[in-house]
Design a protein around this motif. Structure first.
Motif, mmCIF file in Angstrom:
data_model
loop_
_atom_site.group_PDB
_atom_site.id
_atom_site.type_symbol
_atom_site.label_atom_id
_atom_site.label_comp_id
_atom_site.label_asym_id
_atom_site.label_seq_id
_atom_site.Cartn_x
_atom_site.Cartn_y
_atom_site.Cartn_z
ATOM 1 N N ILE A 157 11.766 25.847 4.066
ATOM 2 C CA ILE A 157 10.477 26.773 4.300
ATOM 3 C C ILE A 157 11.141 27.579 2.711
ATOM 4 C CG2 ILE A 157 10.149 29.105 5.437
ATOM 5 C CD1 ILE A 157 10.976 27.776 8.259
ATOM 6 N N VAL A 158 10.287 28.015 1.893
ATOM 7 C CA VAL A 158 9.713 28.464 1.397
ATOM 8 C C VAL A 158 9.159 30.030 1.321
ATOM 9 C CG1 VAL A 158 9.205 28.849 -1.616
ATOM 10 C CG2 VAL A 158 10.700 26.732 -0.770
ATOM 11 N N LEU A 159 9.968 31.125 0.910
ATOM 12 C CA LEU A 159 8.956 32.431 0.844
ATOM 13 C C LEU A 159 9.390 32.807 -0.348
ATOM 14 C CD1 LEU A 159 10.757 33.806 3.765
ATOM 15 C CD2 LEU A 159 8.613 33.046 4.194
ATOM 16 N N ARG A 160 7.919 32.866 -0.927
ATOM 17 C CA ARG A 160 8.067 33.598 -1.974
ATOM 18 C C ARG A 160 6.930 34.955 -2.419
ATOM 19 N NH1 ARG A 160 7.344 34.455 -6.960
ATOM 20 N NH2 ARG A 160 6.614 32.729 -8.874
ATOM 21 N N ASN A 161 7.619 35.043 -2.940
ATOM 22 C CA ASN A 161 7.107 36.984 -3.167
ATOM 23 C C ASN A 161 6.871 37.036 -4.945
ATOM 24 O OD1 ASN A 161 6.861 39.105 -1.622
ATOM 25 N ND2 ASN A 161 7.873 40.475 -3.175
ATOM 26 N N GLY A 162 5.490 38.311 -5.444
ATOM 27 C CA GLY A 162 6.107 38.426 -6.739
ATOM 28 C C GLY A 162 4.327 37.332 -6.863
ATOM 29 N N VAL A 163 3.620 36.949 -5.742
ATOM 30 C CA VAL A 163 2.357 36.063 -6.696
ATOM 31 C C VAL A 163 1.191 37.079 -6.128
ATOM 32 C CG1 VAL A 163 1.025 34.092 -6.281
ATOM 33 C CG2 VAL A 163 3.175 34.485 -6.555
ATOM 34 N N GLY A 164 0.411 37.328 -6.911
ATOM 35 C CA GLY A 164 -0.336 37.933 -6.598
ATOM 36 C C GLY A 164 -1.660 37.268 -5.797
ATOM 37 N N GLU A 165 -2.424 38.402 -5.209
ATOM 38 C CA GLU A 165 -3.486 37.982 -4.847
ATOM 39 C C GLU A 165 -4.985 36.453 -5.527
ATOM 40 O OE1 GLU A 165 -5.073 36.940 -1.462
ATOM 41 O OE2 GLU A 165 -3.673 39.198 -0.584
ATOM 42 N N THR A 166 -4.672 36.643 -6.987
ATOM 43 C CA THR A 166 -5.148 36.201 -7.938
ATOM 44 C C THR A 166 -4.646 34.954 -8.574
ATOM 45 O OG1 THR A 166 -4.830 37.591 -10.226
ATOM 46 C CG2 THR A 166 -6.771 38.130 -8.644
ATOM 47 N N GLN A 167 -3.478 34.860 -8.585
ATOM 48 C CA GLN A 167 -2.837 33.846 -9.222
ATOM 49 C C GLN A 167 -1.870 32.649 -7.523
ATOM 50 O OE1 GLN A 167 0.491 37.012 -9.694
ATOM 51 N NE2 GLN A 167 0.121 37.167 -12.137
ATOM 52 N N ILE A 168 -2.836 33.195 -6.868
ATOM 53 C CA ILE A 168 -2.750 31.416 -5.534
ATOM 54 C C ILE A 168 -2.881 29.974 -6.464
ATOM 55 C CG2 ILE A 168 -2.810 31.000 -3.505
ATOM 56 C CD1 ILE A 168 -3.636 33.717 -2.667
ATOM 57 N N THR A 169 -3.448 30.148 -6.470
ATOM 58 C CA THR A 169 -3.704 28.666 -8.114
ATOM 59 C C THR A 169 -3.495 28.308 -8.598
ATOM 60 O OG1 THR A 169 -6.453 29.458 -8.345
ATOM 61 C CG2 THR A 169 -6.167 28.594 -5.851
ATOM 62 N N THR A 170 -2.801 29.251 -9.806
ATOM 63 C CA THR A 170 -2.242 28.970 -10.714
ATOM 64 C C THR A 170 -0.623 29.420 -10.642
ATOM 65 O OG1 THR A 170 -2.397 31.431 -10.879
ATOM 66 C CG2 THR A 170 -3.838 30.365 -11.827
ATOM 67 N N VAL A 171 -0.224 30.189 -9.613
ATOM 68 C CA VAL A 171 1.039 30.075 -9.574
ATOM 69 C C VAL A 171 1.919 29.447 -8.510
ATOM 70 C CG1 VAL A 171 2.792 31.301 -9.244
ATOM 71 C CG2 VAL A 171 1.123 32.149 -10.857
ATOM 72 N N GLY A 172 1.873 29.744 -7.283
ATOM 73 C CA GLY A 172 1.703 29.485 -5.668
ATOM 74 C C GLY A 172 1.410 28.101 -5.313
ATOM 75 N N VAL A 173 0.317 27.302 -6.317
ATOM 76 C CA VAL A 173 -0.013 26.192 -5.900
ATOM 77 C C VAL A 173 0.848 24.778 -6.960
ATOM 78 C CG1 VAL A 173 -1.689 24.010 -6.305
ATOM 79 C CG2 VAL A 173 -2.043 26.471 -5.231
ATOM 80 N N LYS A 174 1.064 25.534 -8.142
ATOM 81 C CA LYS A 174 1.830 25.010 -8.976
ATOM 82 C C LYS A 174 3.322 24.945 -8.406
ATOM 83 C CE LYS A 174 2.860 25.246 -14.003
ATOM 84 N NZ LYS A 174 2.492 25.822 -14.971
ATOM 85 N N GLU A 175 3.817 25.557 -7.995
ATOM 86 C CA GLU A 175 5.472 25.541 -7.037
ATOM 87 C C GLU A 175 5.051 24.874 -6.545
ATOM 88 O OE1 GLU A 175 6.868 29.628 -7.648
ATOM 89 O OE2 GLU A 175 6.872 29.631 -9.146
ATOM 90 N N VAL A 176 4.552 24.576 -6.008
ATOM 91 C CA VAL A 176 4.032 23.807 -4.353
ATOM 92 C C VAL A 176 4.780 22.258 -4.636
ATOM 93 C CG1 VAL A 176 2.630 22.523 -2.418
ATOM 94 C CG2 VAL A 176 2.784 25.210 -3.415
ATOM 95 N N LYS A 177 4.137 22.109 -6.332
ATOM 96 C CA LYS A 177 4.044 20.511 -6.729
ATOM 97 C C LYS A 177 5.161 20.157 -7.170
ATOM 98 C CE LYS A 177 0.743 17.239 -9.785
ATOM 99 N NZ LYS A 177 2.966 16.970 -10.125
ATOM 100 N N VAL A 178 5.963 20.810 -7.544
ATOM 101 C CA VAL A 178 7.137 20.713 -7.953
ATOM 102 C C VAL A 178 8.255 20.812 -7.372
ATOM 103 C CG1 VAL A 178 9.156 21.517 -9.419
ATOM 104 C CG2 VAL A 178 6.836 22.121 -10.294
ATOM 105 N N MET A 179 7.963 21.486 -5.757
ATOM 106 C CA MET A 179 9.156 21.117 -5.095
ATOM 107 C C MET A 179 8.505 19.724 -4.050
ATOM 108 S SD MET A 179 9.173 24.778 -4.054
ATOM 109 C CE MET A 179 9.679 26.078 -4.681
ATOM 110 N N VAL A 180 7.616 19.495 -4.063
ATOM 111 C CA VAL A 180 7.258 18.647 -3.656
ATOM 112 C C VAL A 180 7.160 16.926 -4.011
ATOM 113 C CG1 VAL A 180 5.139 17.336 -2.211
ATOM 114 C CG2 VAL A 180 5.403 19.531 -1.632
ATOM 115 N N ASP A 181 7.150 17.123 -4.982
ATOM 116 C CA ASP A 181 7.371 15.337 -5.980
ATOM 117 C C ASP A 181 9.140 15.153 -6.094
ATOM 118 O OD1 ASP A 181 4.898 15.729 -6.409
ATOM 119 O OD2 ASP A 181 4.797 16.419 -8.828
#
Length: 332
Positions: A166-190
């Motif tokens: 379970i990853v709890l990622r802080n420090g990402v703004g509402e406008t950065q969900i697709t640019t930061v959050g989704v990118k990091e999800v892909k790294v961990m899933v892969d």
């Protein structure tokens, strides 16, 4: 201090300071030295002008020292819903940018704190330097940090790998969900697909400052604060992107409106991590911050990651800013 305490056999150095305001530069130099030579420090203010409260101060110092050297000051007996404690790894990530000054440039740090036991909150931690004005590290760096967190869990549990992360990622703004959050999800899933294909991943964004407030209806048509642990989700909040999210009341307040913590689930491939289990785990973690006797506004792993990122970024030197210490909450 430089000559006497930089040996590898030193575990803890306690420094008595008369006044933090007058010794601010000394405090910074002590912490810089502890990062440079990888030893734990505890600074204690002993101001004879301030009377009273010595017992409570001594208790807090004892708790901090215990946590810094890898001890467990307390555990919380609470249900985590249907989420088993065994096999669960909680990874918190946060960032911090320091201010430029004293000949040092502005620097950003991403900290990762992996809670290998959600009952005792025993953790492994590390950090990495960010590029200027970035909110995420390079994919190869993130994968390396994530791999080290998985390895730390396996080492703690005698070569048993986690069943769910379970990853709890802080420090990402509402406008950065697709640019930061989704990118990091892909790294961990892969990474998990290549190394631990049986392990599920739940990736959440946490938000400390939210505009939403939750109220209860009191007698006489008055509004009041809801009790700690209250949750609002589903139709009670707006989510235009389609992600599941919830608001949780982490603590009680005596003045003003209580501020809930917001959690947005970007990815969940683990069946055991249900909405109720994630809510219960979030509330449970708000009771496990070893620098405060009460509950805190954010889950403890997120608080730890934020404190670590700020500690490393603020007390950097011209040497490597990344600490060699990985066990114990030496930065609180």
């Amino acid at each position: 201090i430089n000559a006497e305490y930089m040996g590898d056999d030193k575990t803890l150095v306690v420094v008595m300071m008369p006044d933090m305001q007058r010794q601010g530069d000394l405090y910074t130099r002590i912490k810089q030295l502890s990062l440079k030579h990888s030893f734990v420090t505890q600074c204690v203010i002993n101001d004879p002008r301030k009377r009273g409260g010595n017992q409570q101060k001594a208790q807090m110092v004892a708790v901090q020292i215990c946590a810094k050297v890898g001890g467990v000051p307390w555990t919380v007996e609470s249900s985590t819903g249907t989420l088993p404690a065994n096999g669960t790894l909680v990874v918190a990530i946060d960032i911090h940018y320091s201010k430029a000054g004293s000949g040092m440039p502005r620097v950003g740090v991403m900290a990762m704190v992996a809670t290998v036991d959600i009952t005792t909150m025993e953790s492994w931690s590390t950090a990495a330097e960010l590029k200027e004005d970035e909110h995420f590290v390079e994919e190869s760096v993130l994968e390396s940090l994530f791999e080290q967190a998985i390895s730390a869990y396996a080492q703690f549990h005698r070569d048993v790998l986690p069943k769910r992360v379970i990853v709890l990622r802080n420090g990402v703004g509402e406008t950065q969900i697709t640019t930061v959050g989704v990118k990091e999800v892909k790294v961990m899933v892969d990474f998990l697909k290549k190394t631990v294909p049986t392990c599920g991943l739940t990736f959440c964004l946490t938000f400390r400052h939210v505009n939403a407030r939750i109220f209860t209806k009191e007698p006489g048509s008055r509004l009041g604060n809801p009790p700690p642990g209250s949750v609002v989700d589903g139709k009670g909040i707006s989510n235009r992107r389609g992600y599941y999210e919830f608001l949780l009341v982490p603590q009680s307040v005596t003045q003003g409106c209580v501020m809930p913590v917001k959690v947005v689930v970007l990815h969940n491939s683990e069946d055991t991590v249900t909405a109720s289990a994630l809510q219960a785990l979030t509330y449970h973690c708000c009771h496990c911050f070893f620098n405060w006797f009460g509950t805190v506004k954010m889950p403890a792993p997120v608080e730890y990651a934020g404190r670590l990122a700020k500690f490393v970024a603020t007390h950097r030197t011209t040497n490597s800013i990344i600490p060699d210490m990985h066990d114990g909450f030496y930065w609180i």
